[in-house]
Structure formats: structure tokens, C-alpha cells
Design an enzyme around this catalytic site. Sequence first.
Site, PDB file in Angstrom:
ATOM      1  N   GLU A  47       5.093  -3.892  -3.610  1.00  0.00           N
ATOM      2  CA  GLU A  47       4.050  -4.872  -3.948  1.00  0.00           C
ATOM      3  C   GLU A  47       3.925  -5.994  -2.924  1.00  0.00           C
ATOM      4  O   GLU A  47       2.851  -6.564  -2.749  1.00  0.00           O
ATOM      5  CB  GLU A  47       4.286  -5.456  -5.352  1.00  0.00           C
TER       6      GLU A  47
ATOM      7  N   CYS B  38      12.433  -1.122  -8.046  1.00  0.00           N
ATOM      8  CA  CYS B  38      13.748  -1.760  -7.949  1.00  0.00           C
ATOM      9  C   CYS B  38      14.555  -1.541  -9.234  1.00  0.00           C
ATOM     10  O   CYS B  38      14.991  -0.426  -9.475  1.00  0.00           O
ATOM     11  CB  CYS B  38      13.606  -3.233  -7.580  1.00  0.00           C
TER      12      CYS B  38
ATOM     13  N   HIS C 151      10.456  -3.039  -2.828  1.00  0.00           N
ATOM     14  CA  HIS C 151       9.315  -3.685  -3.495  1.00  0.00           C
ATOM     15  C   HIS C 151       8.034  -3.439  -2.702  1.00  0.00           C
ATOM     16  O   HIS C 151       7.683  -4.249  -1.832  1.00  0.00           O
ATOM     17  CB  HIS C 151       9.543  -5.195  -3.579  1.00  0.00           C
TER      18      HIS C 151
HETATM   19  N1  GLN Z   1      19.148  -6.280 -10.520  1.00  0.00           N
HETATM   20  C1  GLN Z   1      18.993  -5.181  -9.634  1.00  0.00           C
HETATM   21  C2  GLN Z   1      19.827  -5.336  -8.381  1.00  0.00           C
HETATM   22  O1  GLN Z   1      20.274  -6.400  -8.057  1.00  0.00           O
HETATM   23  C3  GLN Z   1      17.519  -4.973  -9.295  1.00  0.00           C
HETATM   24  C4  GLN Z   1      16.900  -6.105  -8.555  1.00  0.00           C
HETATM   25  C5  GLN Z   1      15.388  -6.083  -8.557  1.00  0.00           C
HETATM   26  O2  GLN Z   1      14.770  -5.437  -9.390  1.00  0.00           O
HETATM   27  N2  GLN Z   1      14.779  -6.805  -7.655  1.00  0.00           N
HETATM   28  O3  GLN Z   1      20.063  -4.378  -7.685  1.00  0.00           O
END
Ligand code: GLN
Length: 546
Positions: free
Chosen positions: A512, A384, A510
Site C-alpha cells: 500500500e 504483513c 506493505h
Molecule cells: N506484528 C507483526 C510483526 O511485527 C506484523 C507487523 C505488521 O503487520 N506491520 O512482524
Amino acid sequence: MTNTAKYIFVTGGVTSSLGKGIIAASLAKLLQAQGYRVTIQKLDPYINVDPGTLNPYEHGECYVTEDGAETDLDLGHYERFLNVPTSQANNVTTGRIYQSVIDKERRGEFLGKTVQVVPHITDEIKERVQILGNSGDYDIIITEIGGTVGDIESLPYIEAVRQLRWDLGDHNGIVIHLTLVPYLSAAGELKTKPTQHSVKTLMESGVQADILVCRTEHHLSTDLRKKLALFCNVREEAVIQSIDASTIYDVPNFMLKEGLDKVVLKKLNLKSTEPDIQKWNQFLKRLKNPKTEINIGLIGKYVELQDSYKSILEAIIHAGAENEVKVNVESIHSEYINKDNVSVKLEHLDGILVAPGFGERGIEGKIDAVQFVRENNIPFLGICLGMQMAVIEFARNVLGLTEANSTEMDPHTKYPVIDIMEEQKSITHMGGTMRLGSWNCDLKRESLVWDIYKSEHIKERHRHRYEFNSDYTERIKTAGMIPTGLNPDTGLVEIIEIPKHPWFVGVQYHPEYKSTVASPHPLFVAFVKAALNYNKKNRSARMAQN
Ligand code: GLN
């Protein structure tokens, strides 16, 4: 649909952090291994509507379900233990209960009645508890009540449990009370008094515990079990010891040995058989007998609190067991990484994972870390925000766009390689408004991820607002960073790779959240394997030098 499901309520006493979630998940595992369809629900007494807006320092990671609910991290344990997806219905907070009751009041559904905690809030809690039971999908619902008995916030939940037990009738709803039996080293004794008091507090609300699970650092003697049984109105067989474990994955076996599943099934009038946990034990065997060790760096900004990256750490454990390697995870605070110290901080590592996150703090350290691993061929997994940092680093240092950034960090950046989507721009509310939950992704042939997933179409869970800016796709691609996973409906870039690098993968989602004991996530398995190969290669190079 008639209500045929049975309910197990798990309450906690004496103190928080006794591991209710793990006990609930372990019990669920044992029941599932006897053929029962089980799910677990968490009721959280705080007033936030969901944990999505909470800082990870408050309650640890925010876990995201398939249906895009932002939930308590205990749901992660439920999925990892049971290998069955959870949903919004599995996590309810006081905020959500009140919001729903107030909405009903505004719609005039209470027909002019005074709206009160009892019966309106308690009725709403009871309804939420029974949603999963009434679905017909489950035989047993385990409902974990957050907080500690005696807390002001918990009272409506305990009252709802009291009423539900009454409504459901004998053998249909039971209460497990998790308490602490502290050891006083000066006296050399385990003390039962806190448990007695906690059971009494529960009884003041009209709820008698059926089973006690006692968290302890030392084994409970027969005498002590007898004493607890006598003073707390439970059978001796219903005094269950929960001794500290070296891994949470030992707890189902500990509970099996103590007979927790048997007492539970007896009280629920259900048949008990020998649970089939052969597969689980094979995993444990691999976990406990690693052939070698490797070191992986986890670069993030919430590293002081291990719970902030719970699912990532567990996914690494699953992947380590799969590869029969012990993975030592070194948490590194991105705020303290800079160009001068990056090599000292990272050069001994066999793989680097750059973690998800929000906001500006610590991002330059993440970018320096990505540059180091990219230039030194160290296996890299960016998740992410970690993926976004890899794109920014590449734009700055390979394309020469030195001011490249994400508009999250610099809204006026000259090169917004990571940008907010048009439809997100008008959103002013913070809660539940990100790109959340499961989204389709199509993989490109001849890519690392194609080999890893062994499938063209995958689905992964998201939680972010910003995206790879497609205005830069061609330039980035030409320079050697390739989008290898795309959302088939929107064309959004979900995965990037650098084919020239031995193992460099960034994912906008994600992975995970989907790793479980029964099904370790392929991306983590491949990342750990790449780190293992890197380690072997380095070791033989070092040996050749000597
Ligand atoms: N802050 C980033 C976004 O909003 C990444 C979010 C995250 O890592 N879950 O896109």
C-alpha cells in the site's frame, strides 16, 4: 552546493485537521505539473523521535519510506500525489531535533556555550528545513508545519520560519496560512474573525502570512474575500477558498481554479504556465464514473479510526479507478469475529483484506476470517500480520498443527510457524528497530504474483519484526501453500499463495505504501479485479438460480 531552492511554509490556524497535508500535496502537484521539481516536508511538533512507536489511534497510520523511515501519514499523500519517493529528510519531529542537539552538546560541539531553544533548536530546525533544498534535487520545497499556530510546541518552528524568511530574502520563502472560516447556521453567515485572530497570532511571532487558504463549507463571496484581505494584510487574489471536496483528489483542481499556484509562483518570482494535469484528470474521470460496484471487507483492529489504514484505503481507491469500479470498503473489527458469526459477517463480500497490526488483540478473529475465505474461494489479500495469520490458519486447519502460532502472540507455542529472527532477539529498543524500508524480492515463475508484477525482481517496503519460519516451509508447501516470493539475500519468505484457491495472496511487506495516482499498485489492481470477477460470477450464478 548553493541554495537555489525556494521555500513555501504552510502553517495552520484556528484548529487542527483542516487538511494542510492535502493542500500542500495539491499545490505541489500543480507546481510539478508546470515542470518544477517539488518536494514536501513535514515538521511535527511532538516529542516522539518518530511516529513508529505511536499507537495508530494517536496519529493514524505510520507511513514507511523507501529508506526505512517511519513517518507521518501526510508523507503518504505527498507520494500518492507526486509519484516521487520521500525519505527520512521529509519528516522531522521535535524529538529528533532535540536528540540531535543534545548529541551535539555531549560531543562538545557547542564549545562550552549555554544550549538554548533560540538559537540552537531553531538553528537545527533551519538546517533540517534546508537539507532538501541544498541537495540540488528540487526547485521548490514545501514545508508543512504540524499543529496550530499559537500552540506552545509550535513556537520554535514559527521562529525558525521567521528567521528563514529573513535569511532567504525576498521572493525565496513565503508563508501560506491555512485557516477555518466557519458557517454559523443560526446567523446564516460565514465568519472571518477566527481567521483574523489566527493571522494576528502568527504576526505576534513576526510572521506575516502571504497567502490565506480558507477552509469553508460555503463559497466565499467577493465581499468576504475583500474583508479578509484588508484585515489580514494579504492581496485579494491571495485569499484562496478551500471548499469541502467529495474526494481529496479533487483538491488540486479546486486550487487551480482558485489560482493558488499562480499567486505562489508570482510571490516566488517564478514563471507560471498552464499545468499539465491531463493524466490526473483521466484518473478522476475513471474514479467518478464507475461501471459497477463491489464490496471489500477490511479486517483489522484499529477500524474505528479510518486514518489507521490510510494507505490501504487509498491504494484500494487507485485500484478501483483503474478497474472502473466503485469499491465499497466495509471495515470489520477482528475482535468481534468468531467461528459462529464469521459467515454472516463475511459472506456478502467480494474480497477480503486482512490488515497489518501488532499484538495479540483480535488475531483469532483474523484467523477465523482467513479460514472462511480460504474454504469459500473468496479473493484474499493478507498484508504483513494478515499474511502471518494466513500461515497460522493454514498450519492449524490444513496441517493439523492446532497450536500453531506466532511467537509474537505466544512465545512458547509448540509450532512457531511465524517467528522472530535471530538478529532481532537481542533488540530491546522499540524505535526504528524492525525490518524497515525497501527490500528485494524475487518472484517464482508460474505464480499469481509473477503474472501480476510482470517482473522477476521487485522491491517492496517492510515494517515488521516476525517472519515466516523456514523450518515449516516443506510441510506447508506440500500441503498446498506455496512461497512465491523470496528475499534473494536472506531467503526469507515474502509472499505466499494457495494455487488451488482462485486468488489467495499473502505478503510480508506493505504494497500500500507504493500505490500512487500515477501508478496504482499492481497487487491492489489485481485484487480488486479478482473481487470484481468473483462478484460477476456470483451475480450470474444468482441470476441462473432465479
Ligand atoms: N506484528 C507483526 C510483526 O511485527 C506484523 C507487523 C505488521 O503487520 N506491520 O512482524
